[in-house]
Enzyme design. Structure first.
Site, mmCIF file in Angstrom:
data_model
loop_
_atom_site.group_PDB
_atom_site.id
_atom_site.type_symbol
_atom_site.label_atom_id
_atom_site.label_comp_id
_atom_site.label_asym_id
_atom_site.label_seq_id
_atom_site.Cartn_x
_atom_site.Cartn_y
_atom_site.Cartn_z
ATOM 1 C CG HIS A 1 -1.992 -1.052 1.164
ATOM 2 N ND1 HIS A 1 -2.929 -1.137 0.158
ATOM 3 C CD2 HIS A 1 -2.263 -2.093 2.008
ATOM 4 C CE1 HIS A 1 -3.738 -2.164 0.375
ATOM 5 N NE2 HIS A 1 -3.346 -2.762 1.477
ATOM 6 C CG ASP B 1 -7.897 -5.404 3.090
ATOM 7 O OD1 ASP B 1 -8.537 -4.359 2.915
ATOM 8 O OD2 ASP B 1 -6.762 -5.580 2.627
ATOM 9 C CD GLU C 1 -5.272 -9.026 3.738
ATOM 10 O OE1 GLU C 1 -5.411 -7.951 4.349
ATOM 11 O OE2 GLU C 1 -4.317 -9.248 2.966
ATOM 12 C CD GLN D 1 -2.055 -8.616 5.977
ATOM 13 O OE1 GLN D 1 -0.851 -8.407 5.957
ATOM 14 N NE2 GLN D 1 -2.949 -7.640 5.883
#
Length: 246
Positions: A44, A173, A147, A145
């Protein structure tokens, strides 16, 4: 010095921020506070490979372990971060055991994976290929991760993948995905499902938090927290500084 991977696997309490500002100076400033680690976020942020390398150099000078959250599950994202000198990778949006296994293949050298031994910074530009491979086998941290709703549904299979050192929960998310698919389960219940499954499998689990209070709550149960980011800290400080004086 104990590696970050060893500390995670022993469930030593660890807390550090994301670094999203694409500048070694950001690492210098944040690492000066001596967090347990930093996680440079290329998912990001506009951090290029060249800037990432300089940011990792800054972390090394500060003697603060530096993970990299890579752009995605593609092998080239993972190997680029490790070749630049990251002590490990955090791979976003891993939702199946097959994706988790692909992450391990990209991050681990044979016989546990298929990572190539390139002449990059981690190998002292060809001078230390053997040392790099030996260190990586012992010290490279591989984190995935979780999510998405698919990750929640597949969590036991993901946790069973050999070579995963840490599962990391992304509440933001996960909430977006749950809302988009009309899930009736509260996000808190989905998070609890992930945490409980990881605890049952004896796999270290971490989570993102936005502030110290949330970190304090989670670290009463978990041993790994990424709290905020340099960009968030700057935004909050700027808003406070620009607030009316009266």
């Amino acid at each position: 010095m104990t590696s970050l991977r060893a500390a995670v696997r022993s469930k030593t309490p660890l807390r550090g921020p994301f670094i999203a500002i694409p500048a070694p100076m950001a690492v210098d400033i944040v690492a000066g506070a001596k967090p347990d680690f930093i996680c440079i976020d290329t998912e990001h942020s506009p951090i290029s490979d060249g800037v990432l390398t300089d940011m990792l150099r800054a972390a090394d000078l500060a003697q603060v372990p530096a993970l990299v959250r890579v752009r995605g599950v593609l092998a080239q994202n993972i190997t680029a971060a490790l070749d630049a000198g990251a002590c490990g990778v955090l791979v976003p949006h891993v939702s199946t055991a097959e994706e988790a296994a692909a992450v391990v293949r990209a991050a681990r050298f044979p016989p546990h994976g298929a990572r190539g031994a390139g002449p990059a910074r981690a190998a002292s530009y060809l001078r230390d290929i053997g040392g790099m491979i030996s260190r990586a086998r012992e010290e490279t941290l591989v984190a995935v991760q979780l999510e998405t709703l698919r990750a929640v549904a597949n969590v036991e299979d993901i946790l069973a993948v050999e070579g995963i050192d840490l599962v990391f929960i992304g509440p933001g998310d996960l909430g977006v995905d749950a809302a988009a698919h009309g899930s009736i389960a509260p996000v808190e219940a989905l998070i609890e499902r992930l945490v409980s499954a990881a605890e049952a499998a004896q796999v270290p689990v971490g989570i993102f938090t936005a502030d110290r209070a949330a970190s304090k709550r989670w670290m009463a149960r978990l041993s790994f927290v990424i709290e905020g980011s340099d960009a968030l800290f700057l935004t909050q400080a700027s808003d406070a500084a620009a607030a009316p004086l009266d």
